[in-house]
Design an enzyme around this catalytic site. Structure first.
Site, short mmCIF file in Angstrom:
data_model
loop_
_atom_site.label_atom_id
_atom_site.label_comp_id
_atom_site.label_asym_id
_atom_site.label_seq_id
_atom_site.Cartn_x
_atom_site.Cartn_y
_atom_site.Cartn_z
N ASP A 25 0.80 -1.22 0.00
CA ASP A 25 0.00 0.00 0.00
C ASP A 25 0.84 1.28 0.00
OD1 ASP A 25 -1.72 -2.04 0.54
OD2 ASP A 25 -2.39 -1.29 2.47
N SER A 78 -0.43 0.11 7.15
CA SER A 78 -0.87 1.31 6.44
C SER A 78 -1.15 2.50 7.35
CB SER A 78 -2.14 1.01 5.64
OG SER A 78 -1.84 0.15 4.58
N ARG A 135 -7.78 0.11 11.99
CA ARG A 135 -6.59 0.39 11.20
C ARG A 135 -6.77 1.48 10.15
NH1 ARG A 135 -7.62 -5.25 8.80
NH2 ARG A 135 -8.58 -4.84 6.80
N ASP A 136 -5.65 1.75 9.48
CA ASP A 136 -5.56 2.64 8.32
C ASP A 136 -5.87 4.10 8.66
OD1 ASP A 136 -5.03 0.28 6.97
OD2 ASP A 136 -7.10 0.03 6.32
#
Length: 183
Positions: A25, A78, A135-136
Site C-alpha cells: 500500500d 498502512s 486500522r488505516d
C-alpha cells in the site's frame, strides 16, 4: 520516454517500484520543501516496514532508506503522513500489527529533516481499541484541529486532536449490512 527514466524490461517505465522484495500500500503522499514524498508498505521477508522515495517531478524517484521499521510493539502497516507547518516537521501515522496480541493499534513518528530520519513517539501506541479491525489512519488538518479517520471493523471512526498525539473520538458511522460488511 522522459529523459533520465531508466528502461528495464520488466519494470514499470513511469510508476515507482521497489528494487527488491514486495511493495504494498502507498501511504503518506505529501509535498514538503520542494519534494514529493511517497511512503509505502515494504515487505522484507515477512517484516513490514515503511519504504520511502522522493521526487521533484513525480516521474524520477529517488529511493531513500527505510523510513519506519517494526519494533517491539509490532509491524508497521498502512497509514498516512502530514506536514505540520506550525512545528516544521513531517508526521507519520501508521497501524501497528502487534506481535503478541495480533491486535491493531495506532502509532506516530516525527521527522524534522525532510523525512530522512524518523523518531517514533515514546508513548506509542497513541490509540488502542478492542475491535478486531482498527486500522488505516488517515489524518488531515481541518480549521484549527487535526482529524483522523480510522476503519473500525464494521464502521468508520472519527477523532480530533490539537497536538497530533492526544486524540478524542468525535463520531462514527456505518451502513446497513447490505451496504457494508466490514473493512
Amino acid at each position: 520516454m522522459p529523459k533520465g527514466v531508466k528502461m528495464e524490461k520488466y519494470r514499470p517505465k513511469i510508476h515507482f517500484s521497489a528494487e527488491d522484495y514486495i511493495i504494498n500500500d502507498p501511504n503518506g503522499l505529501v509535498y514538503y520543501k520542494g519534494e514529493y514524498h511517497l511512503f509505502h508498505q515494504y515487505n522484507i521477508n515477512e517484516q513490514i516496514y515503511w519504504g520511502h522515495a522522493v521526487s521533484k517531478d513525480l516521474v524520477r524517484w529517488k529511493r531513500l532508506p527505510k523510513a519506519i521499521a517494526p519494533d517491539k510493539i509490532g509491524q508497521i502497516w498502512s497509514g498516512s503522513a502530514v506536514v505540520d507547518e506550525e512545528n516544521q516537521r513531517m508526521v507519520a501515522f501508521f497501524t501497528y500489527s502487534e506481535h503478541e496480541t495480533k491486535r491493531q493499534s495506532q502509532g506516530v513518528a516525527f521527522s524534522y529533516d525532510k523525512g530522512r530520519t524518523w523518531e517514533k513517539y515514546s508513548g506509542n501506541p497513541i490509540l488502542t481499541d478492542s475491535r478486531e479491525d482498527f486500522r488505516d489512519p488517515k489524518v488531515f488538518r481541518y480549521e484549527e484541529k487535526w482529524v483522523m479517520i480510522l476503519s473500525g471493523g464494521d464502521c468508520v471512526l472519527l477523532y480530533e486532536s490539537k497536538d497530533l498525539i492526544h486524540w478524542n473520538q468525535i463520531s462514527s458511522f456505518k451502513g446497513n449490512q447490505e451496504s457494508h460488511t466490514g473493512v
